[in-house]
Design a protein around this motif. Structure first.
Motif, PDB file in Angstrom:
ATOM      1  N   LEU A  45      17.692  43.748  43.681  1.00 25.42           N
ATOM      2  CA  LEU A  45      17.419  44.173  45.046  1.00 25.42           C
ATOM      3  C   LEU A  45      16.171  45.043  45.065  1.00 25.42           C
ATOM      4  N   GLN A  46      15.311  44.786  46.021  1.00 22.19           N
ATOM      5  CA  GLN A  46      14.084  45.569  46.141  1.00 22.19           C
ATOM      6  C   GLN A  46      14.366  46.811  46.980  1.00 22.19           C
ATOM      7  N   VAL A  47      14.041  47.985  46.424  1.00 25.34           N
ATOM      8  CA  VAL A  47      14.164  49.199  47.235  1.00 25.34           C
ATOM      9  C   VAL A  47      12.850  49.968  47.174  1.00 25.34           C
ATOM     10  N   THR A  76       4.218  55.621  53.976  1.00 22.77           N
ATOM     11  CA  THR A  76       5.083  55.461  55.152  1.00 22.77           C
ATOM     12  C   THR A  76       4.874  54.138  55.891  1.00 22.77           C
ATOM     13  N   GLY A  77       3.590  53.826  56.148  1.00 24.16           N
ATOM     14  CA  GLY A  77       3.302  52.607  56.928  1.00 24.16           C
ATOM     15  C   GLY A  77       3.781  51.356  56.215  1.00 24.16           C
ATOM     16  N   GLU A  78       3.428  51.261  54.930  1.00 21.48           N
ATOM     17  CA  GLU A  78       3.796  50.108  54.121  1.00 21.48           C
ATOM     18  C   GLU A  78       5.321  49.975  54.043  1.00 21.48           C
ATOM     19  N   ALA A  79       5.964  51.125  53.850  1.00 22.37           N
ATOM     20  CA  ALA A  79       7.427  51.120  53.728  1.00 22.37           C
ATOM     21  C   ALA A  79       8.061  50.577  54.996  1.00 22.37           C
ATOM     22  N   ARG A  80       7.556  51.008  56.148  1.00 24.76           N
ATOM     23  CA  ARG A  80       8.139  50.555  57.411  1.00 24.76           C
ATOM     24  C   ARG A  80       7.963  49.038  57.552  1.00 24.76           C
ATOM     25  N   ARG A  81       6.742  48.586  57.179  1.00 22.59           N
ATOM     26  CA  ARG A  81       6.465  47.154  57.321  1.00 22.59           C
ATOM     27  C   ARG A  81       7.406  46.324  56.431  1.00 22.59           C
ATOM     28  N   ARG A  82       7.552  46.785  55.203  1.00 22.96           N
ATOM     29  CA  ARG A  82       8.394  46.001  54.273  1.00 22.96           C
ATOM     30  C   ARG A  82       9.852  46.012  54.680  1.00 22.96           C
ATOM     31  N   LEU A  83      10.278  47.134  55.219  1.00 25.91           N
ATOM     32  CA  LEU A  83      11.656  47.227  55.658  1.00 25.91           C
ATOM     33  C   LEU A  83      11.895  46.250  56.811  1.00 25.91           C
ATOM     34  N   THR A  85      10.260  43.499  57.514  1.00 23.34           N
ATOM     35  CA  THR A  85      10.189  42.083  57.146  1.00 23.34           C
ATOM     36  C   THR A  85      11.213  41.715  56.088  1.00 23.34           C
ATOM     37  N   GLY A  86      12.035  42.655  55.689  1.00 24.67           N
ATOM     38  CA  GLY A  86      13.103  42.337  54.748  1.00 24.67           C
ATOM     39  C   GLY A  86      12.639  42.230  53.307  1.00 24.67           C
ATOM     40  N   ARG A  87      11.422  42.707  52.992  1.00 21.60           N
ATOM     41  CA  ARG A  87      10.981  42.614  51.597  1.00 21.60           C
ATOM     42  C   ARG A  87      11.573  43.723  50.744  1.00 21.60           C
ATOM     43  N   ILE A  88      11.945  44.817  51.385  1.00 28.14           N
ATOM     44  CA  ILE A  88      12.804  45.780  50.679  1.00 28.14           C
ATOM     45  C   ILE A  88      14.101  45.890  51.461  1.00 28.14           C
ATOM     46  N   TYR A 102      17.982  51.912  56.343  1.00 27.88           N
ATOM     47  CA  TYR A 102      18.258  50.484  56.130  1.00 27.88           C
ATOM     48  C   TYR A 102      18.933  49.885  57.355  1.00 27.88           C
ATOM     49  N   ASP A 103      18.961  48.571  57.359  1.00 35.26           N
ATOM     50  CA  ASP A 103      19.605  47.837  58.461  1.00 35.26           C
ATOM     51  C   ASP A 103      21.043  47.528  58.046  1.00 35.26           C
ATOM     52  N   SER A 104      22.006  48.182  58.695  1.00 38.25           N
ATOM     53  CA  SER A 104      23.381  48.087  58.197  1.00 38.25           C
ATOM     54  C   SER A 104      24.005  46.716  58.452  1.00 38.25           C
ATOM     55  N   THR A 105      23.323  45.833  59.202  1.00 41.59           N
ATOM     56  CA  THR A 105      23.907  44.494  59.401  1.00 41.59           C
ATOM     57  C   THR A 105      23.532  43.555  58.266  1.00 41.59           C
ATOM     58  N   ARG A 106      22.621  44.007  57.387  1.00 41.57           N
ATOM     59  CA  ARG A 106      22.251  43.118  56.276  1.00 41.57           C
ATOM     60  C   ARG A 106      23.104  43.417  55.067  1.00 41.57           C
ATOM     61  N   THR A 107      23.749  42.380  54.566  1.00 39.34           N
ATOM     62  CA  THR A 107      24.605  42.538  53.396  1.00 39.34           C
ATOM     63  C   THR A 107      23.832  43.133  52.224  1.00 39.34           C
ATOM     64  N   GLU A 108      22.649  42.604  52.020  1.00 37.86           N
ATOM     65  CA  GLU A 108      21.793  43.056  50.925  1.00 37.86           C
ATOM     66  C   GLU A 108      21.549  44.562  50.996  1.00 37.86           C
TER      67      GLU A 108
END
Ligand code: ATP
Ligand code: MG
Lengths: 339, 310
Positions: A45-47, A76-83, A85-88, A102-108
């Motif tokens: 898992l990417q964090v 900050t900016g990069e982190a928000r973008r990746r979050l 788009t689901g890359r982290i 994190y998005d609590s609806t995503r199992t990952e």
């Protein structure tokens, strides 16, 4: 009738596109999906760890040391973008009190939260009072590809039954060929039976291609008896050829019949558990979903291929498939437009 | 082949309006008529493909019945339909093999290929055939049953003169072997050359029936002179003057194009007199033609319309 079936087959194999959709497409699909989901679990898992706060490097190092996580420092900016788009799966903001974003609806993401929290808490001195030991099961038959191949087989039987029969009937009607046949002593039942006969021949090839491919590429075996599998696919092919005749029994144009075919097939593709289990649908829908011929066929195919169930235990789904087939044939014969 | 009081309507359109026909064994019978006259509807009723609204049909002494009797009758028929397109992806040979499989006592593929002279196209797919070859294949599919009775619906429409002649030869050979033919056509020439008797149809009715020679003779003269004038109608009383010319039986103004048509027994007397008449009236010719009377002229004299749209 033999000549009719022969003509049908010739018309089919001289149509390269049709051959691709029947044989090539399911294999391409199986290959692509098989690759995409080749690991049973989610893998690493990417964090992300937010840059700037004290101790970010140390946190990345300790998270990275877990075999189930891959961590990196992000601004900050990069982190928000990746979050977004689901890359982290999760972003950790370090500090005295940490923040997990994190998005609590995503199992990952929920998995990642558990993993990260575990590591963070232990690093700060938590001790686990209970002793546990993992016993991992990775038997063949529980992977996604094992689930997928029988579903694709069912979908393929549906598609080639309905397309194969429906288009040739309507084309013959549109070109007035059906009327020309009516001007000969040909028996009407022979005309309809010729479709079944030619479907039978292609059925053998279709099943062999898909099952053979699954076996060679992904080691998807057939647990149950081959004879049972053959019987079930045969029944499925009959039922869907019947459904194809029914769909094509009145339509005068290819456009008209295409619409009808989509109307029949689309719901089944979605509902009948080809790509994912229909158990995900609301409980109220399940009885209806189970009454669909493709659902019943898929259930029976999976039972034989994955669980090795015998025919005796498959009475209900097989009766559903046979019922649909018989009913379609009878209605089609009644309302068939012969000219 | 016999039918009596045949009627068929499609909604408001009366396609066939009370038709009586008797066709003897060994005869070649032609149904002529303009587009929409009801030829196809009539022939398909006779073939048992369309149910009539009224009237009776008997073929080879039997009415159309469902089931085994109907199939037994079909064994003895050869049918080519106006609008069938055979399967594109099959070859000529495969198409014939398919059709022959429907009959108990069919010709071999080779025999029937020889009948229609398509031997060199035996392995060719149907899509690749020319219009004339496709039509010959359609006729071959009709002949493959060794029929006693052959139905051909506009077998030569849209074909070039050479392909048309080839088909005529095929039909002649079939007749020479004792077969009975019912064909429909727009082409008068075709009917005159091929048919023993013809029926001219218009608006679902037979308006003339007989041998081509007798029908043409019914005009009363066997030449037709057509002319048109520069200034249109040519003045008062022209029609009466024309009728008075020596050798002219019938004079009529054409419905379309402002031309005139004279049915004439002796062209060599009528034409000089016509020229003299026009000279006196001061009218100038823009067109003058003469030809032997044809079935076309019979149709025009009966309906006042051309058989085919010009
Ligand atoms: N299936 C149908 N539905 C409605 N009307 C029809 C149908 N078939 C024929 N008609 C009408 O019946 C009339 C006779 O048609 P038919 O096809 O018999 O003419 P035809 O003499 O064969 O003409 P053509 O020379 O163009 O082939 C036409 O007015 C046609 O529009
Ligand atoms: Mg017609």
């Amino acid at each position: 009738m033999f000549q009719l079936a022969l003509a049908r087959m010739r018309e089919f194999y001289r149509e390269p596109e049709a051959v691709f959709w029947v044989f090539g497409f399911p294999i391409v699909l199986a290959f692509a999906l098989g690759l995409a989901f080749r690991n049973a679990g989610p893998g690493e898992l990417q964090v992300g760890v937010a840059a700037g706060a004290a101790g970010d490097r140390a946190l990345v190092a300790s998270l990275d040391s877990s075999p189930r996580l891959a961590a990196s420092v992000l601004d900050t900016g990069e982190a928000r973008r990746r979050l977004r788009t689901g890359r982290i799966a999760l972003l950790v903001v370090p500090g005295d009190s940490l923040i997990y974003r994190y998005d609590s609806t995503r199992t990952e993401s929920r998995l990642a939260r558990l993993e990260v929290d575990d590591i963070v808490q232990r690093a700060r001195g938590r001790r686990d009072p209970a002793v546990v030991r993992d016993d991992r099961v990775a038997a063949a038959g529980s992977r996604y590809i094992d689930f997928l191949i029988p579903g694709l087989l069912g979908m393929n039987l549906l598609g080639s039954g309905i397309w194969g029969v429906g288009f040739s009937v309507v084309q013959a009607r549109q070109k007035k060929l059906l009327k020309r046949f009516m001007a000969t002593p040909m028996r009407r039942s022979h005309y309809l039976l010729s479709f079944i006969l030619s479907r039978l021949v292609f059925l053998i090839l279709e099943v062999a291609a898909l099952v053979g491919f699954g076996w060679l590429m992904f080691d998807v075996g057939v647990r149950g008896s081959w004879l049972t599998l053959a019987g079930i696919t045969l029944l499925g092919a009959f039922a869907f050829a019947g459904l194809g005749l029914l769909v094509a029994s009145r339509a005068r144009t290819i456009e008209g019949v295409s619409g009808l075919m989509n109307l029949v097939m689309l719901p089944m593709w979605i509902l009948s558990g080809t790509f994912f289990s229909y158990a995900r649908f609301p409980d109220a829908m399940i009885p209806f979903v189970k009454a669909l011929p493709l659902t019943a066929l898929n259930d029976a195919l999976r039972a034989v291929m994955i669980d090795g169930t015998g025919v005796a235990a498959l009475g209900v789904p097989l009766a559903i498939v046979a019922g649909w087939g018989a009913l379609s044939f009878v209605i089609a014969l009644q309302i068939f437009r012969w000219r | 082949m016999l039918c009596r009081g045949l009627t068929k309507r499609f909604g408001d359109v009366v396609a066939v309006a009370g038709l009586d026909l008797t066709i003897a064994a060994g005869e070649c019978f032609g149904l002529l008529g303009p587009n929409g006259a009801g030829k196809t509807t009539t022939i398909e009723i006779l073939e048992g493909l369309t149910a009539p609204d009224g009237g009776e049909v008997a073929l080879l002494g039997q009415p159309w019945r469902d089931g085994a009797e109907g199939r037994a009758l079909r064994e003895r028929l050869g049918i080519q339909l106006q609008d069938t397109q055979l399967a594109d992806k099959l070859t000529v040979e495969e198409t014939l093999a398919l059709f022959r499989s429907f009959y108990r006592n069919a010709h071999g593929v080779d025999e029937v290929l020889a009948l229609v002279e398509l031997e060199e196209k035996r392995g060719a797919r149907v899509v690749t055939l020319s219009g004339g070859q496709k039509q010959r294949l359609a006729v071959a599919c009709a002949l493959v049953s060794r029929p006693d009775l052959l139905f051909l619906d506009e077998p030569t429409t849209g074909l070039d003169p050479q392909s048309r002649r080839q088909l005529w030869d095929i039909i002649r050979r079939f007749r020479a072997a004792g077969g009975t033919v019912l064909l429909t056509t727009h082409y008068m020439e075709e009917a005159e050359r091929l048919c023993d008797r013809v029926a001219i149809m218009d608006h679902g009715r037979i308006i003339a029936l007989g041998t081509p020679t007798a029908l043409i003779a019914s005009l009363g003269a066997d030449h037709v002179v057509e002319f048109a004038l520069v200034e249109g109608a040519g003045g008062e009383g022209l029609d009466a003057d024309l009728r008075g010319l020596p050798g002219v039986k019938v004079a009529r103004a054409r419905a379309t194009g402002g031309g005139h048509s004279l049915t004439v027994a002796e062209v060599h007397r009528a034409v000089p007199a016509l020229l003299a008449l026009l000279e006196r009236r001061g009218a100038e010719l823009s067109l003058l033609t003469t030809h032997h009377a044809t079935l076309e002229d019979v149709f025009v004299s009966l309906t006042g319309r051309q058989l085919r749209d010009p």
